[in-house]
Scaffold this motif. Structure first.
Motif, PDB file in Angstrom:
ATOM      1  N   GLY A 232      81.702 -41.000  88.362  1.00  0.00           N
ATOM      2  CA  GLY A 232      82.549 -40.190  89.207  1.00  0.00           C
ATOM      3  C   GLY A 232      83.778 -40.937  89.675  1.00  0.00           C
ATOM      4  O   GLY A 232      84.835 -40.358  89.881  1.00  0.00           O
ATOM      5  N   ARG A 233      83.674 -42.267  89.817  1.00  0.00           N
ATOM      6  CA  ARG A 233      84.809 -43.073  90.231  1.00  0.00           C
ATOM      7  C   ARG A 233      85.881 -43.113  89.135  1.00  0.00           C
ATOM      8  O   ARG A 233      87.072 -43.208  89.416  1.00  0.00           O
ATOM      9  N   GLN A 234      85.453 -43.050  87.873  1.00  0.00           N
ATOM     10  CA  GLN A 234      86.410 -43.100  86.770  1.00  0.00           C
ATOM     11  C   GLN A 234      87.050 -41.736  86.485  1.00  0.00           C
ATOM     12  O   GLN A 234      88.087 -41.662  85.832  1.00  0.00           O
ATOM     13  N   LEU A 235      86.416 -40.659  86.953  1.00  0.00           N
ATOM     14  CA  LEU A 235      86.843 -39.308  86.599  1.00  0.00           C
ATOM     15  C   LEU A 235      88.318 -39.042  86.921  1.00  0.00           C
ATOM     16  O   LEU A 235      89.013 -38.420  86.110  1.00  0.00           O
ATOM     17  N   PRO A 236      88.839 -39.478  88.084  1.00  0.00           N
ATOM     18  CA  PRO A 236      90.258 -39.224  88.368  1.00  0.00           C
ATOM     19  C   PRO A 236      91.212 -39.924  87.410  1.00  0.00           C
ATOM     20  O   PRO A 236      92.401 -39.594  87.367  1.00  0.00           O
ATOM     21  N   GLN A 237      90.706 -40.899  86.609  1.00  0.00           N
ATOM     22  CA  GLN A 237      91.585 -41.658  85.715  1.00  0.00           C
ATOM     23  C   GLN A 237      91.772 -40.975  84.357  1.00  0.00           C
ATOM     24  O   GLN A 237      92.561 -41.448  83.544  1.00  0.00           O
ATOM     25  N   ILE A 238      91.042 -39.911  84.117  1.00  0.00           N
ATOM     26  CA  ILE A 238      91.093 -39.302  82.788  1.00  0.00           C
ATOM     27  C   ILE A 238      91.543 -37.849  82.889  1.00  0.00           C
ATOM     28  O   ILE A 238      91.390 -37.197  83.927  1.00  0.00           O
ATOM     29  N   LYS A 239      92.101 -37.335  81.771  1.00  0.00           N
ATOM     30  CA  LYS A 239      92.529 -35.940  81.690  1.00  0.00           C
ATOM     31  C   LYS A 239      92.522 -35.512  80.226  1.00  0.00           C
ATOM     32  O   LYS A 239      92.534 -36.349  79.313  1.00  0.00           O
ATOM     33  N   LEU A 240      92.516 -34.227  80.019  1.00  0.00           N
ATOM     34  CA  LEU A 240      92.522 -33.698  78.656  1.00  0.00           C
ATOM     35  C   LEU A 240      93.813 -34.086  77.951  1.00  0.00           C
ATOM     36  O   LEU A 240      94.898 -34.039  78.544  1.00  0.00           O
ATOM     37  N   VAL A 244      93.455 -42.704  74.333  1.00  0.00           N
ATOM     38  CA  VAL A 244      92.618 -43.859  74.691  1.00  0.00           C
ATOM     39  C   VAL A 244      92.367 -44.684  73.431  1.00  0.00           C
ATOM     40  O   VAL A 244      92.766 -44.314  72.321  1.00  0.00           O
ATOM     41  N   THR A 245      91.694 -45.805  73.614  1.00  0.00           N
ATOM     42  CA  THR A 245      91.329 -46.668  72.490  1.00  0.00           C
ATOM     43  C   THR A 245      89.813 -46.619  72.311  1.00  0.00           C
ATOM     44  O   THR A 245      89.060 -46.733  73.279  1.00  0.00           O
ATOM     45  N   VAL A 246      89.388 -46.424  71.082  1.00  0.00           N
ATOM     46  CA  VAL A 246      87.963 -46.424  70.730  1.00  0.00           C
ATOM     47  C   VAL A 246      87.708 -47.607  69.807  1.00  0.00           C
ATOM     48  O   VAL A 246      88.505 -47.870  68.897  1.00  0.00           O
ATOM     49  N   LEU A 309      89.978 -46.980  78.429  1.00  0.00           N
ATOM     50  CA  LEU A 309      90.928 -46.012  78.946  1.00  0.00           C
ATOM     51  C   LEU A 309      92.351 -46.543  78.917  1.00  0.00           C
ATOM     52  O   LEU A 309      93.299 -45.828  78.649  1.00  0.00           O
ATOM     53  N   SER A 310      92.536 -47.835  79.268  1.00  0.00           N
ATOM     54  CA  SER A 310      93.872 -48.436  79.237  1.00  0.00           C
ATOM     55  C   SER A 310      93.728 -49.892  78.884  1.00  0.00           C
ATOM     56  O   SER A 310      92.731 -50.564  79.228  1.00  0.00           O
TER      57      SER A 310
END
Length: 311
Positions: A232-240, A244-246, A309-310
């Motif tokens: 939940g802490r990471q959720l604000p950092q992502i969006k549709l 990102v890097t996989v 994510l970054s």
């Protein structure tokens, strides 16, 4: 010396426990898999599907025997052709009655002229009153015949149209039956629904198939989705649509990286799956995300991957 070794081991263990992961989420690659099933019952007359085959959308890969249905369609088409011969042209029968009416009208006109002539003769005492009465009686009879013929003309037209409508209605039902039979014949063809790779084959040529029985499983693996989990802490950092890097293990002690795009974020949380590790040391509740990654042939369904994510 022994105490020194214990201290070194404890320090390494503490360092391992406090070391932060250098990725933000992890999960496994998956693809939208389609199970192609039989849409008709019968013997599998032809079938050309093997695991690993690359198939295109619309490819015909097999044929189920539909001879019985084809015969039913031919029989129904023959019945439709027979119905067409039963239809009656209104003009043929009506024309006959119309000619009869014209003859009667001509006879009436002649009798009317004869009546005028006879009336003049009666006035000149050149004809008897009985002759005039006979002509009047003949005129009355012709008028009644003309009235009956006119009614017959209307009835013939109505009856012919009614009979034809009944025949045409029956033909319409049979034509719908032909369309249904054709649809069943079409379902005997096994048409591949998507472009992709055959993952599993379940059928063999010559086997008996029934409606709904699986034939093969196919998926488009040109692009795979990495289903990962974030806290939940990471959720604000992502969006549709976020880039990102996989990365995956390259088998040589390093990583192979791919660009990815977040295409789905779960709207509700869930308990952390047992096989998943997160950056926040396995929080109780996590959110699933999907990252689309273009496959260069190395990525496989079920393979483990990590998301950064970054950088």
């Amino acid at each position: 010396m022994k105490n020194f070794a214990i201290i070194v081991f404890a320090a390494l263990l503490l360092n391992a426990c406090t070391q932060k992961k250098d990725y933000d989420a992890s999960g496994n690659f998956e693809a939208d898999e389609v199970i192609v099933s039989a849409q008709q019952s019968g013997i599998l007359n032809s079938y050309d599907v093997k695991e690993g085959d690359q198939l295109k959308k619309g490819d015909k890969v097999g044929q189920i025997d539909v001879k019985v249905i084809e015969l039913q369609k031919q029989q129904t088409e023959a019945r439709i052709a027979a119905l067409n011969e039963k239809t009656i042209s209104p003009s043929d029968q009506v024309e006959l009655v119309r000619r009869q009416l014209e003859v009667q009208k001509s006879q009436l006109a002649q009798q009317l002229r004869e009546k005028n002539r006879t009336e003049n003769l009666v006035k000149a005492d050149a004809a008897t009153r009985k002759q005039l009465d006979d002509i009047n009686s003949s005129i009355d009879q012709l008028k009644k015949q003309i009235a009956v013929t006119k009614q017959q003309l209307k009835l013939n037209t109505y009856n012919t149209n009614t009979q034809n409508r009944s025949i045409l209605s029956e033909r319409a039902q049979m034509e719908k039956l032909v369309a249904q039979l054709q649809e069943q014949i079409n379902k005997g063809q096994i048409i591949n629904p998507i472009t992709g790779t055959v993952l599993t084959n379940y059928a063999l040529q010559g086997e008996m198939q029934v409606v709904g029985k699986p034939l093969y499983k196919i998926a488009n693996i040109a692009t795979l989705s990495l289903k990962a989990y974030v806290s939940g802490r990471q959720l604000p950092q992502i969006k549709l649509g976020q880039q990102v890097t996989v990365r995956i293990d390259d088998g040589k002690g390093g990583y192979k990286e791919y660009p990815g795009t977040i295409t789905w974020i779960s709207a509700k949380s869930e308990f952390t799956p047992k096989s998943i590790q997160t950056k926040d040391e396995r929080p109780n509740l996590v959110y699933a995300i999907k990252v689309n990654v273009k496959n260069d042939g190395i990525l496989k369904i079920g393979m483990y991957g990590e998301v950064i994510l970054s950088k």
